[in-house]
Design an enzyme around this catalytic site. Structure first.
Site, PDB file in Angstrom:
ATOM      1  CG  ASP A  44      43.258  45.367  51.510  1.00  0.00           C
ATOM      2  OD1 ASP A  44      43.533  44.568  52.408  1.00  0.00           O
ATOM      3  OD2 ASP A  44      44.055  45.359  50.511  1.00  0.00           O
ATOM      4  CG  HIS A  66      38.544  46.417  48.872  1.00  0.00           C
ATOM      5  ND1 HIS A  66      38.470  45.233  47.962  1.00  0.00           N
ATOM      6  CD2 HIS A  66      39.702  46.739  48.590  1.00  0.00           C
ATOM      7  CE1 HIS A  66      39.697  45.269  47.365  1.00  0.00           C
ATOM      8  NE2 HIS A  66      40.316  46.212  47.593  1.00  0.00           N
TER       9      HIS A  66
END
Length: 283
Positions: A100, A245
């Protein structure tokens, strides 16, 4: 010649505009199903480093041509639904890495290198502002065969009316298409908040709201890379969706952890799939 150099310097100065997003996941240790009050949630803004001036991997970036007619659609039974994981009918050891908050200078390219070296495909959920700042990185992600999802424009947690939620999602979807040629039906709400208007709008458009069943907890500012590795390897189950992430801040610890995560999961017998692939094999 001096005038031309001055013009170049001015251009680079204009390009170096900072954007801001928040770190993606909710606080470590809080399960994504536990919904905090989005009205009182506070945003933590961080700068989006601009591409390409700060990138160490410019030589690996791709030409400006976008990939045409690539669509990450989902099976009918998942349209307008929320998914945390999938249970393969054969209990086959499949697992999906999701990444992400990018695309992000340096980190995204480093993670792409690792994924390529290990023949692993992942699913990247992009923030519109980060995509706007780093379009060439986005093109590389798509060209190397990874799946793409929508992660809103600003990465806001707060409650939104329908018009704002629509803008957050559609503005990002439009830029994904204009930059890469990709159309996607995958959506992930920032922080995993399901009750602030974003998920409702995404479902109304028949998007699949993709959550996660397993987090690396790589937004924990105090944890070491080995903790991320341990979190994933100990919690892995067939059909799991793993949260990681590449953006939203300094993700060098995630880069350090990724090779061990991949190696450890392979040693456990797991095969890596993208979210669209995982949804297609679901019973």
């Amino acid at each position: 010649m001096a005038d031309n150099n001055l013009k170049r310097q001015r251009i680079f100065g204009v390009v170096a505009i900072a954007f801001s997003v928040t770190a993606c996941s909710i606080a470590p240790g809080i399960h994504p199903r536990l919904q905090a009050d989005p009205v009182t949630s506070q945003l933590h803004a961080v700068q989006i480093p601009n591409h390409p001036a700060n990138s160490k991997v410019n030589s690996q970036l791709l030409p400006s041509a976008k990939v045409e007619n690539l669509s990450f659609a989902v099976p009918d039974k998942f349209q307008g639904k929320t998914v945390y994981q999938v249970h393969p009918s054969s209990n086959e050891k499949l697992i999906a890495l999701t990444i992400d908050d990018g695309p992000w200078p340096n980190t995204t390219s480093q993670m792409l290198d690792i994924l390529k070296q290990n023949d692993v495909k992942a699913t990247f959920f992009w923030v519109g502002q980060a995509l706007q700042a780093n379009p060439e990185l986005a093109k590389r992600v798509v060209t190397e065969g990874h799946a793409i999802g929508n992660h809103t424009w600003h990465h806001w947690y707060r409650r939104m009316d329908e018009a704002t939620a629509k803008s957050e999602i559609e503005r990002t979807a439009d830029l994904i298409y204009k930059t890469t040629g990709v159309k996607t039906s995958l959506f992930r709400p920032p922080g995993g908040f399901l009750n602030n208007g974003l998920a409702a709008y995404a479902k109304s458009q028949k998007n699949t709201v993709v959550m996660w069943s397993l987090t690396s907890a790589d937004t924990d500012p105090h944890a070491k890379p080995q903790a991320f590795v341990n979190n994933v390897l100990k919690g892995a189950k067939p059909g799991a969706i793993v949260l990681m992430h590449d953006g939203g801040g300094d993700r060098q610890r995630t880069v350090q952890a990724l090779p061990q995560i991949i190696t450890g999961l392979k040693q456990q017998g797991y095969r890596f799939v993208t979210i669209p692939e995982l949804l297609k094999i679901a019973p």
